[in-house]
Design an enzyme around this catalytic site. Structure first.
Site, mmCIF file in Angstrom:
data_model
loop_
_atom_site.group_PDB
_atom_site.id
_atom_site.type_symbol
_atom_site.label_atom_id
_atom_site.label_comp_id
_atom_site.label_asym_id
_atom_site.label_seq_id
_atom_site.Cartn_x
_atom_site.Cartn_y
_atom_site.Cartn_z
ATOM 1 N N GLU A 11 13.231 12.506 -11.698
ATOM 2 C CA GLU A 11 12.059 12.250 -12.519
ATOM 3 C C GLU A 11 12.293 12.562 -13.985
ATOM 4 O O GLU A 11 11.802 11.861 -14.869
ATOM 5 C CB GLU A 11 10.877 13.084 -12.011
ATOM 6 C CG GLU A 11 10.423 12.737 -10.613
ATOM 7 C CD GLU A 11 9.369 13.699 -10.117
ATOM 8 O OE1 GLU A 11 8.443 14.000 -10.883
ATOM 9 O OE2 GLU A 11 9.471 14.151 -8.968
ATOM 10 N N GLY A 77 2.182 10.645 -1.945
ATOM 11 C CA GLY A 77 1.802 9.808 -0.819
ATOM 12 C C GLY A 77 0.360 9.358 -0.965
ATOM 13 O O GLY A 77 -0.522 10.151 -1.315
ATOM 14 N N MET A 174 2.929 17.955 -3.924
ATOM 15 C CA MET A 174 3.257 19.355 -3.697
ATOM 16 C C MET A 174 3.245 20.241 -4.947
ATOM 17 O O MET A 174 3.650 21.398 -4.861
ATOM 18 C CB MET A 174 4.635 19.447 -3.019
ATOM 19 C CG MET A 174 4.691 18.724 -1.683
ATOM 20 S SD MET A 174 6.336 18.717 -0.917
ATOM 21 C CE MET A 174 6.485 20.429 -0.421
ATOM 22 N N ASP A 198 4.929 6.488 -0.824
ATOM 23 C CA ASP A 198 4.775 6.304 0.614
ATOM 24 C C ASP A 198 3.302 6.407 0.966
ATOM 25 O O ASP A 198 2.461 6.696 0.124
ATOM 26 C CB ASP A 198 5.590 7.346 1.392
ATOM 27 C CG ASP A 198 5.143 8.776 1.091
ATOM 28 O OD1 ASP A 198 4.179 9.232 1.732
ATOM 29 O OD2 ASP A 198 5.748 9.417 0.216
#
Length: 230
Positions: A11, A77, A174, A198
């Site tokens: 990233e 996600g 997270m 995802d």
């Protein structure tokens, strides 16, 4: 000065490539890259994965660099069926889905003895991020909603459904809510930017490696444009 936090090397490496006059300082085993991006002063850092790393990283940005605001870029996600892989979610607010003091009578997600457990992102940063994303990523959708965080990679459909129904989140990851809490406690604005990698369900372990690179590309383009307009 703007603090930019990513959780993984992938990233932040692309952001570091476009920085100039870089000075590197290591604190708490994290490398802080201070320099300019598009003529603006920034500090770019990889926090590492998880809420503790993210919270420590944010505090260092405040204490040692005096940042005016914090942007957390990364991947997540999807919790909302209308949000597809590759799309971007901008935080309206953030909370921790794995905070559980229900044994003391608190609701799930509530942090005991704090005046709030849901941390509101900066509206001006969110508006800037939305316009920047629409400019540089015209082929994807931008959503504004709640980001929910926990020290868990969600890859179970029943767990996903619980988090979505209980906390009304748009995406799960997270780090974001820990950065949000640290920013709130220090009285500085923040924004969480998440590119969807995802669907946070039984297909997550298959989707994630395939779409991670594309999701990172989208978020990096967005952040570079956002810094240029900051």
């Amino acid at each position: 000065m703007l603090g930019i936090i990513g959780a993984m090397d992938e990233e932040v490496s692309k952001l570091k490539e476009v920085m100039e006059g870089v000075e590197i300082t290591t604190k708490a085993s994290m490398d802080f890259y201070k320099g300019t991006m598009g003529g603006k002063e920034v500090v770019v850092v990889r926090s590492g994965i998880g809420k503790v790393n993210a919270g420590i990283c944010t505090q260092i940005l405040v204490d040692c660099y005096g940042v005016d605001a914090v942007i957390n870029t990364g991947i997540a996600g999807s919790l909302n069926p209308s949000i597809d892989i590759g799309d971007i979610v901008l935080s309206i607010d953030a909370l921790q889905h794995d905070m559980d003091a229900t044994g003391f009578g608190y609701e799930p997600g509530v942090i005991p003895r704090m005046d709030t457990s849901c941390f509101v992102a900066d509206e001006k940063l969110r508006i800037l991020a939305k316009s920047s994303c629409e400019k540089v990523n015209p082929d994807i959708k931008v959503f504004e909603g709640r980001v929910v965080s926990g020290d868990q990679f969600i890859s179970d459909k029943s767990k996903k459904n619980y988090i979505e129904e209980k906390f009304k989140g748009y995406c799960t990851e997270m780090e974001g809510a820990a950065i949000a809490q640290a920013a709130y406690l220090n009285g500085i604005p923040f924004l969480i930017i998440r590119a969807i990698s995802d669907k946070a369900d039984d297909s997550a372990t298959v989707d994630y490696p395939t779409f991670e690179a594309k999701a990172i590309e989208n978020s990096v383009r967005l952040v570079k444009e956002m810094v240029a307009q900051y």
